[in-house]
Motif scaffolding. Structure first.
Motif, PDB file in Angstrom:
ATOM      1  N   GLU A  31      47.914  46.938  44.232  1.00 13.82           N
ATOM      2  CA  GLU A  31      49.326  46.706  43.965  1.00 13.82           C
ATOM      3  C   GLU A  31      49.485  45.751  42.785  1.00 13.82           C
ATOM      4  OE1 GLU A  31      51.637  48.301  45.475  1.00 13.82           O
ATOM      5  OE2 GLU A  31      50.397  49.238  47.040  1.00 13.82           O
ATOM      6  N   PHE A  32      50.673  45.774  42.177  1.00 11.76           N
ATOM      7  CA  PHE A  32      50.928  44.890  41.043  1.00 11.76           C
ATOM      8  C   PHE A  32      50.835  43.427  41.442  1.00 11.76           C
ATOM      9  CE2 PHE A  32      53.992  42.321  38.597  1.00 11.76           C
ATOM     10  CZ  PHE A  32      53.364  42.388  37.358  1.00 11.76           C
ATOM     11  N   GLU A  33      51.210  43.116  42.702  1.00 12.12           N
ATOM     12  CA  GLU A  33      51.154  41.730  43.163  1.00 12.12           C
ATOM     13  C   GLU A  33      49.735  41.169  43.063  1.00 12.12           C
ATOM     14  OE1 GLU A  33      52.794  44.128  44.586  1.00 12.12           O
ATOM     15  OE2 GLU A  33      54.852  43.397  44.411  1.00 12.12           O
ATOM     16  N   GLU A  34      48.739  42.018  43.242  1.00 16.30           N
ATOM     17  CA  GLU A  34      47.359  41.557  43.140  1.00 16.30           C
ATOM     18  C   GLU A  34      47.002  41.239  41.691  1.00 16.30           C
ATOM     19  OE1 GLU A  34      44.954  43.748  46.636  1.00 16.30           O
ATOM     20  OE2 GLU A  34      46.062  45.104  45.334  1.00 16.30           O
ATOM     21  N   TYR A  35      47.488  42.070  40.769  1.00 17.31           N
ATOM     22  CA  TYR A  35      47.300  41.787  39.347  1.00 17.31           C
ATOM     23  C   TYR A  35      47.981  40.477  38.982  1.00 17.31           C
ATOM     24  CZ  TYR A  35      45.413  46.418  38.150  1.00 17.31           C
ATOM     25  OH  TYR A  35      44.623  47.531  38.024  1.00 17.31           O
ATOM     26  N   MET A  36      49.192  40.291  39.495  1.00 12.85           N
ATOM     27  CA  MET A  36      49.958  39.094  39.174  1.00 12.85           C
ATOM     28  C   MET A  36      49.305  37.851  39.756  1.00 12.85           C
ATOM     29  SD  MET A  36      52.414  38.008  37.461  1.00 12.85           S
ATOM     30  CE  MET A  36      53.048  36.341  37.271  1.00 12.85           C
ATOM     31  N   VAL A  70      42.197  38.425  35.479  1.00 13.12           N
ATOM     32  CA  VAL A  70      42.584  39.696  36.103  1.00 13.12           C
ATOM     33  C   VAL A  70      41.389  40.643  36.176  1.00 13.12           C
ATOM     34  CG1 VAL A  70      44.011  41.768  35.880  1.00 13.12           C
ATOM     35  CG2 VAL A  70      44.996  39.518  35.411  1.00 13.12           C
ATOM     36  N   LEU A  71      40.680  40.802  35.066  1.00 14.85           N
ATOM     37  CA  LEU A  71      39.550  41.726  35.034  1.00 14.85           C
ATOM     38  C   LEU A  71      38.419  41.290  35.960  1.00 14.85           C
ATOM     39  CD1 LEU A  71      39.443  42.516  31.202  1.00 14.85           C
ATOM     40  CD2 LEU A  71      40.376  43.927  33.050  1.00 14.85           C
ATOM     41  N   ASN A  72      38.148  39.978  35.973  1.00 13.61           N
ATOM     42  CA  ASN A  72      37.110  39.472  36.875  1.00 13.61           C
ATOM     43  C   ASN A  72      37.510  39.640  38.335  1.00 13.61           C
ATOM     44  OD1 ASN A  72      35.448  38.687  34.770  1.00 13.61           O
ATOM     45  ND2 ASN A  72      36.210  36.590  34.724  1.00 13.61           N
ATOM     46  N   GLY A  73      38.780  39.384  38.622  1.00 18.42           N
ATOM     47  CA  GLY A  73      39.262  39.542  39.991  1.00 18.42           C
ATOM     48  C   GLY A  73      39.192  40.980  40.462  1.00 18.42           C
ATOM     49  N   LEU A  74      39.565  41.906  39.579  1.00 22.69           N
ATOM     50  CA  LEU A  74      39.522  43.324  39.933  1.00 22.69           C
ATOM     51  C   LEU A  74      38.087  43.797  40.130  1.00 22.69           C
ATOM     52  CD1 LEU A  74      42.199  44.770  37.482  1.00 22.69           C
ATOM     53  CD2 LEU A  74      42.461  44.241  39.914  1.00 22.69           C
ATOM     54  N   GLU A  75      37.178  43.288  39.304  1.00 17.70           N
ATOM     55  CA  GLU A  75      35.771  43.664  39.440  1.00 17.70           C
ATOM     56  C   GLU A  75      35.211  43.173  40.770  1.00 17.70           C
ATOM     57  OE1 GLU A  75      31.477  43.139  37.083  1.00 17.70           O
ATOM     58  OE2 GLU A  75      33.280  42.133  36.353  1.00 17.70           O
ATOM     59  N   MET A  77      36.942  42.555  43.504  1.00 17.37           N
ATOM     60  CA  MET A  77      37.548  43.343  44.570  1.00 17.37           C
ATOM     61  C   MET A  77      36.911  44.722  44.665  1.00 17.37           C
ATOM     62  SD  MET A  77      41.618  42.452  44.451  1.00 17.37           S
ATOM     63  CE  MET A  77      41.901  43.499  45.876  1.00 17.37           C
ATOM     64  N   SER A  78      36.606  45.303  43.497  1.00 17.11           N
ATOM     65  CA  SER A  78      35.978  46.618  43.468  1.00 17.11           C
ATOM     66  C   SER A  78      34.602  46.571  44.124  1.00 17.11           C
ATOM     67  CB  SER A  78      35.862  47.108  42.022  1.00 17.11           C
ATOM     68  OG  SER A  78      35.205  48.357  41.968  1.00 17.11           O
ATOM     69  N   GLU A  79      33.830  45.519  43.801  1.00 20.34           N
ATOM     70  CA  GLU A  79      32.505  45.365  44.404  1.00 20.34           C
ATOM     71  C   GLU A  79      32.616  45.166  45.912  1.00 20.34           C
ATOM     72  OE1 GLU A  79      30.758  42.113  42.379  1.00 20.34           O
ATOM     73  OE2 GLU A  79      30.245  43.264  40.572  1.00 20.34           O
ATOM     74  N   LYS A  80      33.614  44.383  46.322  1.00 20.81           N
ATOM     75  CA  LYS A  80      33.791  44.118  47.742  1.00 20.81           C
ATOM     76  C   LYS A  80      34.175  45.393  48.483  1.00 20.81           C
ATOM     77  CE  LYS A  80      36.154  40.981  50.931  1.00 20.81           C
ATOM     78  NZ  LYS A  80      37.110  39.861  51.052  1.00 20.81           N
ATOM     79  N   ARG A  81      35.097  46.189  47.883  1.00 21.43           N
ATOM     80  CA  ARG A  81      35.504  47.441  48.508  1.00 21.43           C
ATOM     81  C   ARG A  81      34.330  48.410  48.575  1.00 21.43           C
ATOM     82  NH1 ARG A  81      39.752  47.224  45.059  1.00 21.43           N
ATOM     83  NH2 ARG A  81      39.091  49.160  44.057  1.00 21.43           N
ATOM     84  N   GLU A  82      33.502  48.400  47.524  1.00 19.26           N
ATOM     85  CA  GLU A  82      32.337  49.283  47.509  1.00 19.26           C
ATOM     86  C   GLU A  82      31.344  48.896  48.600  1.00 19.26           C
ATOM     87  OE1 GLU A  82      28.818  50.785  44.430  1.00 19.26           O
ATOM     88  OE2 GLU A  82      30.495  49.580  43.701  1.00 19.26           O
TER      89      GLU A  82
END
Length: 220
Positions: A31-36, A70-75, A77-82
């Motif tokens: 969601e956008f809130e996570e980006y924010m 933002v990019l580090n946070g998304l990475e 989260m992606s690793e955690k989801r994986e």
């Protein structure tokens, strides 16, 4: 006060950068809130680390920090989801192996269900080597239970090391290194079905060994 005002005044700037990154997103689950949220953290870091003596505008410095956050946070989260997805797949795979006992007509229903429950319990012990307790939430009972569980896990790890060669490799590879059955099958040059059989046999051997042990308080 000046710090808070600077953060508040640049929040629209952080939102704009977050929106641009959100518009380019590939993963629709976020969601956008996570980006924010990540953008806001980047802005705070920028405010706290900005050196006004350097000949660089704050907006330029902040933009770099915000995008990086933002990019580090998304990475992350992606690793955690994986990791979560991988663990879910591994559990489903071993569950199929465990539930295979239901198709064995020579074993009565109660014994089948007992074997499944015990196998699930071993899976929990093997896959979760450490239990964390919040300092404020520790009671006398939880301390005792934590110590008992620790002793049980140490005993199970000891018994795993005494398993036959193939069973030991399968248990360690699957539960400790999180390898799926097909990868283990390639390593041992066996079929995936055979790996599932050996996995079930390994859990049965662990149950028998633990049941005959007198040094462990926990009983299955």
């Amino acid at each position: 006060m000046a710090r808070q005002q600077l953060i508040e005044s640049y929040l629209p700037f952080a939102r704009m950068l977050a929106a641009k990154l959100f518009a380019k997103r590939i993963d629709s689950d976020l969601e956008f809130e996570e980006y924010m949220q990540f953008a806001s953290l980047g802005l705070i870091q920028a405010v706290d680390h900005f050196d006004h003596t350097r000949q660089i505008q704050f907006s330029t410095f902040a933009a770099h920090r915000i995008k990086g956050s933002v990019l580090n946070g998304l990475e992350h989260m992606s690793e955690k989801r994986e990791q979560i997805s991988t663990r879910r797949q591994l559990r489903e795979e071993r569950n199929l192996s465990i539930k295979a006992v239901l198709s064995e007509p020579e074993v009565d229903t109660f014994q089948q269900l007992a074997e499944i429950a015990i196998s699930f319990a071993f899976g929990y012990i093997l896959e979760n080597p450490v239990t964390y307790h919040h300092e404020d939430a520790i009671s006398e009972d939880s301390v005792y239970a934590g110590l008992e569980l620790k002793q049980l896990r140490e005993k199970v790890r000891y018994l795993v090391n005494r398993l036959p060669h193939k069973e030991r490799i399968i248990i360690k590879s699957h539960y400790l290194n999180h390898l799926p059955f097909n990868t283990i099958a390639d390593t041992l040059q066996l079929s995936k079905g055979r790996i599932a059989q050996l996995h079930k046999n390994a859990l049965s051997l662990l149950h028998q060994a633990l049941g005959s042990s007198e040094s462990c308080d926990a009983i299955f």
